[in-house]
Design an enzyme around this catalytic site. Structure first.
Site, PDB file in Angstrom:
ATOM      1  CB  THR A  69      -0.886   0.022   1.271  1.00  0.00           C
ATOM      2  OG1 THR A  69      -1.728  -1.128   1.237  1.00  0.00           O
ATOM      3  CG2 THR A  69      -1.757   1.261   1.354  1.00  0.00           C
ATOM      4  NE  ARG A 100      -8.567  -8.015   2.214  1.00  0.00           N
ATOM      5  CZ  ARG A 100      -7.686  -7.031   2.409  1.00  0.00           C
ATOM      6  NH1 ARG A 100      -7.242  -6.337   1.389  1.00  0.00           N
ATOM      7  NH2 ARG A 100      -7.252  -6.752   3.605  1.00  0.00           N
ATOM      8  CB  VAL A 101     -12.821  -4.489  -0.703  1.00  0.00           C
ATOM      9  CG1 VAL A 101     -12.523  -3.005  -0.511  1.00  0.00           C
ATOM     10  CG2 VAL A 101     -13.259  -4.756  -2.147  1.00  0.00           C
ATOM     11  N   GLY A 102     -10.009  -4.264   1.121  1.00  0.00           N
ATOM     12  CA  GLY A 102      -9.438  -3.910   2.422  1.00  0.00           C
ATOM     13  C   GLY A 102      -9.862  -2.524   2.885  1.00  0.00           C
ATOM     14  CG  ASP A 103      -7.024  -0.565   5.350  1.00  0.00           C
ATOM     15  OD1 ASP A 103      -6.635  -1.400   4.511  1.00  0.00           O
ATOM     16  OD2 ASP A 103      -6.249   0.175   5.980  1.00  0.00           O
ATOM     17  N   GLY A 161      -1.262  -2.026   6.413  1.00  0.00           N
ATOM     18  CA  GLY A 161      -1.287  -3.235   7.238  1.00  0.00           C
ATOM     19  C   GLY A 161      -2.563  -4.024   6.991  1.00  0.00           C
ATOM     20  N   GLY A 207      -5.960  -4.732   6.599  1.00  0.00           N
ATOM     21  CA  GLY A 207      -7.107  -3.854   6.429  1.00  0.00           C
ATOM     22  C   GLY A 207      -8.301  -4.228   7.292  1.00  0.00           C
TER      23      GLY A 207
HETATM   24  C1  SD4 Z   1      -5.208  -3.947   2.730  1.00  0.00           C
HETATM   25  N1  SD4 Z   1      -4.161  -2.251   4.040  1.00  0.00           N
HETATM   26  O1  SD4 Z   1      -5.687  -4.163   1.624  1.00  0.00           O
HETATM   27  C2  SD4 Z   1      -4.025  -3.014   2.837  1.00  0.00           C
HETATM   28  C3  SD4 Z   1      -2.762  -3.820   2.756  1.00  0.00           C
HETATM   29  C4  SD4 Z   1      -1.501  -3.147   3.171  1.00  0.00           C
HETATM   30  O2  SD4 Z   1       0.776  -3.239   3.353  1.00  0.00           O
HETATM   31  O3  SD4 Z   1      -1.450  -2.035   3.654  1.00  0.00           O
HETATM   32  N2  SD4 Z   1      -0.367  -3.800   3.048  1.00  0.00           N
HETATM   33  O4  SD4 Z   1      -5.617  -4.500   3.739  1.00  0.00           O
END
Ligand code: SD4
Length: 347
Positions: A205, A233-236, A257, A259
């Site tokens: 990210t 899948r979708v993260g933060d 990190g 999400g």
């Molecule tokens: C997620 N926050 O999709 C992102 C992944 C990420 O370093 O930050 N990785 O969850």
């Protein structure tokens, strides 16, 4: 090239305000508060220094924070070997799917999620924000919107590095989230490696927040999400208030990190609300980390989340669950940027 320890030691010497809560045992090279005038731009990870350089081309000429953060995100998306964009690692079905969000000083925001075939999802998010009544598009609809608006559709093709890693992953097909940290062993190399020695990604990210010469804030966050995630899948990162939040009266924050953990606590909104109630950016980031840890302290030991924030006065803060979360700061004092390692809950 100075080595990492010396680099961080020098960084610590030049940063006047260190965390008040740092104990003697923690007396290392870690810096969670950086006092800065504006304009200033802050991005996640070592590679944030390159994203910041793209932002500084705008900010250094008294440009708008929104334009700066978009340029930062685009530069990361354009880097073929980077952790974000079409060169990144795929999901478990072999598809690279991207998420991105952007937010300006008027609380305008735009997000896209689960997008394929588009090189610069951050600019699609901005287009959505500026030309439609909506804030969030996902999947095929987001891709269709992008193409209708002149973005090129790039045929699916994994980068050689991603192809190799995916083949390797398929042997076991086991999803195991990686603790995102900067690969300190190779830190002094100019080109940051985005992988651990075993080839797994050390982060995925690029989050960037900026305060421009007029004192306005904006932020952008772009990601390929966790490598080998479930398709869809979708993260933060594209969720406003989780991976990115800006309140022009208070500050801007972004995260990297796992999400899912950030979403559970509406991470960046939590950071900004703590700042609204008087916390420094560093303490607000720490407070958000503590919420994640408190929910499940054992699980927290196995995962990474890091937050960065800028206050309205230009003060920068960061904090992470695990050691190894770095962030880059670029301003008039350090126009070439400077990388710091945040203090963390666990060592
Ligand atoms: C997620 N926050 O999709 C992102 C992944 C990420 O370093 O930050 N990785 O969850």
């Amino acid at each position: 090239m100075i080595d990492r320890r010396r680099f961080l030691f020098l960084s610590a010497l030049t940063v006047p305000l260190l965390s008040s809560r740092r104990s003697a045992a923690q007396k290392t090279d870690r810096v969670s508060t950086v006092k800065s005038k504006f304009p200033v731009v802050v991005s996640t990870w070592d590679s944030g220094i390159r994203a910041n350089a793209a932002a500084w081309n705008v900010l250094g000429k008294k440009g708008r924070a929104l334009d700066a953060v978009e340029q930062a995100a685009r530069s990361a998306e354009d880097e073929i070997s980077c952790c974000v964009g079409l060169g990144a690692y795929p999901d478990r079905d072999g598809f690279v799917t991207l998420d991105a969000s952007i937010m300006d000083e008027f609380a305008n925001c735009g997000s896209v999620a689960f997008v394929r075939h588009i090189k610069n999802p951050i600019s699609v998010a901005r287009k959505l924000m500026e030309t439609t009544p909506h804030v969030f598009l996902a999947g095929d609809g987001a891709e269709q919107f992008a193409i209708q608006n002149g973005f090129e559709r790039i045929p699916e093709k994994l980068s050689p590095e991603a192809q190799k890693a995916y083949k390797e992953w398929l042997k076991k097909s086991q999803y195991k989230s990686v603790i995102n940290i900067e690969n300190s062993k190779k830190r002094s190399e100019v080109i940051t490696p985005y992988r651990f020695d075993d080839g797994s990604p050390n982060h995925d990210t690029m989050g960037t927040i900026a305060l421009d010469a007029k004192g306005n804030l904006s932020g952008a966050c772009t990601t390929s999400g966790m490598a080998f995630k479930i398709h869809g899948r979708v993260g933060d990162s594209p969720i406003i208030g989780s991976g990115l939040f800006v309140d022009n009266e208070i500050g801007a924050a972004t995260s990297s990190g796992v999400g899912e953990e950030v979403i559970r606590i509406c991470g960046t909104h939590t950071v900004i609300e703590s700042m609204r109630h008087g916390m420094t950016p560093e303490n607000a980031c720490r407070e958000a980390v503590e919420r994640i840890v408190k929910r499940d302290p054992e699980k927290a030991k196995t995962l990474q989340v890091g937050f960065i924030a800028i206050g309205k006065n230009g003060k920068v803060g960061a904090y992470s669950v695990q050691k190894g979360f770095t962030y880059a700061v670029t301003n008039d004092e350090f126009p070439e940027g400077k990388v710091y390692e945040a203090e963390s809950r666990f060592e």
